[in-house]
Motif scaffolding. Structure first.
Motif, PDB file in Angstrom:
ATOM      1  N   SER A   9      -1.836  44.541  74.456  1.00 40.97           N
ATOM      2  CA  SER A   9      -2.250  43.209  74.914  1.00 40.97           C
ATOM      3  C   SER A   9      -2.553  43.219  76.405  1.00 40.97           C
ATOM      4  O   SER A   9      -3.507  42.587  76.859  1.00 40.97           O
ATOM      5  N   GLN A  10      -1.728  43.948  77.170  1.00 40.31           N
ATOM      6  CA  GLN A  10      -1.987  44.075  78.607  1.00 40.31           C
ATOM      7  C   GLN A  10      -3.341  44.730  78.843  1.00 40.31           C
ATOM      8  O   GLN A  10      -4.114  44.295  79.702  1.00 40.31           O
ATOM      9  N   LYS A  12      -5.899  44.736  76.838  1.00 38.80           N
ATOM     10  CA  LYS A  12      -6.948  43.802  76.427  1.00 38.80           C
ATOM     11  C   LYS A  12      -7.202  42.763  77.523  1.00 38.80           C
ATOM     12  O   LYS A  12      -8.353  42.456  77.850  1.00 38.80           O
ATOM     13  N   ARG A  13      -6.111  42.231  78.125  1.00 40.23           N
ATOM     14  CA  ARG A  13      -6.256  41.257  79.206  1.00 40.23           C
ATOM     15  C   ARG A  13      -6.895  41.899  80.440  1.00 40.23           C
ATOM     16  O   ARG A  13      -7.741  41.294  81.104  1.00 40.23           O
ATOM     17  N   SER A  17     -10.408  40.786  82.096  1.00 44.51           N
ATOM     18  CA  SER A  17     -10.438  40.384  83.499  1.00 44.51           C
ATOM     19  C   SER A  17     -11.469  41.189  84.287  1.00 44.51           C
ATOM     20  O   SER A  17     -12.241  40.636  85.081  1.00 44.51           O
TER      21      SER A  17
END
Length: 138
Positions: A9-10, A12-13, A17
């Motif tokens: 998830s990190q 993906k974020r 960004s």
């Protein structure tokens, strides 16, 4: 140390960004960058370390509960950085500030706290009566 799901998830974020800022990277590159942020040389090494870890510490954006200097808190993890094998420096944004003063006539409110937590979800540092500065309900 994050879970595999949290690390993905990190990544993906991070990818989203960077894409918003005009820098396109692959998901694999984002995973490698997340691994580096946690102090590992590549994604495979981070993944193996997560698999070996007995207790999984929360990752960036996770909601947690615990105690800080004896006071119960609920918080969001706003910073996570690998410190040494099995230990992670975590920063928390508390849902409600806690008053850490022992005196009724004086207040010392804390809204953001940080500490290096071990695999058991506790800091090595403790108060004079042996209570860890930060302990998470894992």
């Amino acid at each position: 140390m994050p879970t595999v799901t949290a690390a993905k998830s990190q990544a993906k974020r991070l990818r989203a960004s960077l894409q918003a800022d005009g820098t396109a990277i692959s998901h694999a590159k984002a995973l490698e960058l997340v691994a580096a942020q946690h102090g590992y040389r590549d994604w495979n090494t981070l993944h193996a370390a997560i698999s070996r870890a007995g207790t999984v510490l929360p990752g960036l954006g996770d909601e947690v509960e615990g105690r800080y200097l004896g006071h119960a808190f609920k918080a969001t993890v706003v910073g996570a950085e690998a410190s040494r094998p099995g230990w992670t420096r975590l920063s928390f944004d508390l849902e409600r500030p806690v008053n850490v003063s022992k005196f009724a006539s004086f207040s010392v409110l804390r809204k953001r706290i940080a500490g290096t937590l071990g695999p058991d979800g506790r800091t090595r540092e403790h108060t004079s009566d042996g209570v860890p500065h930060i302990s998470l309900s894992i």
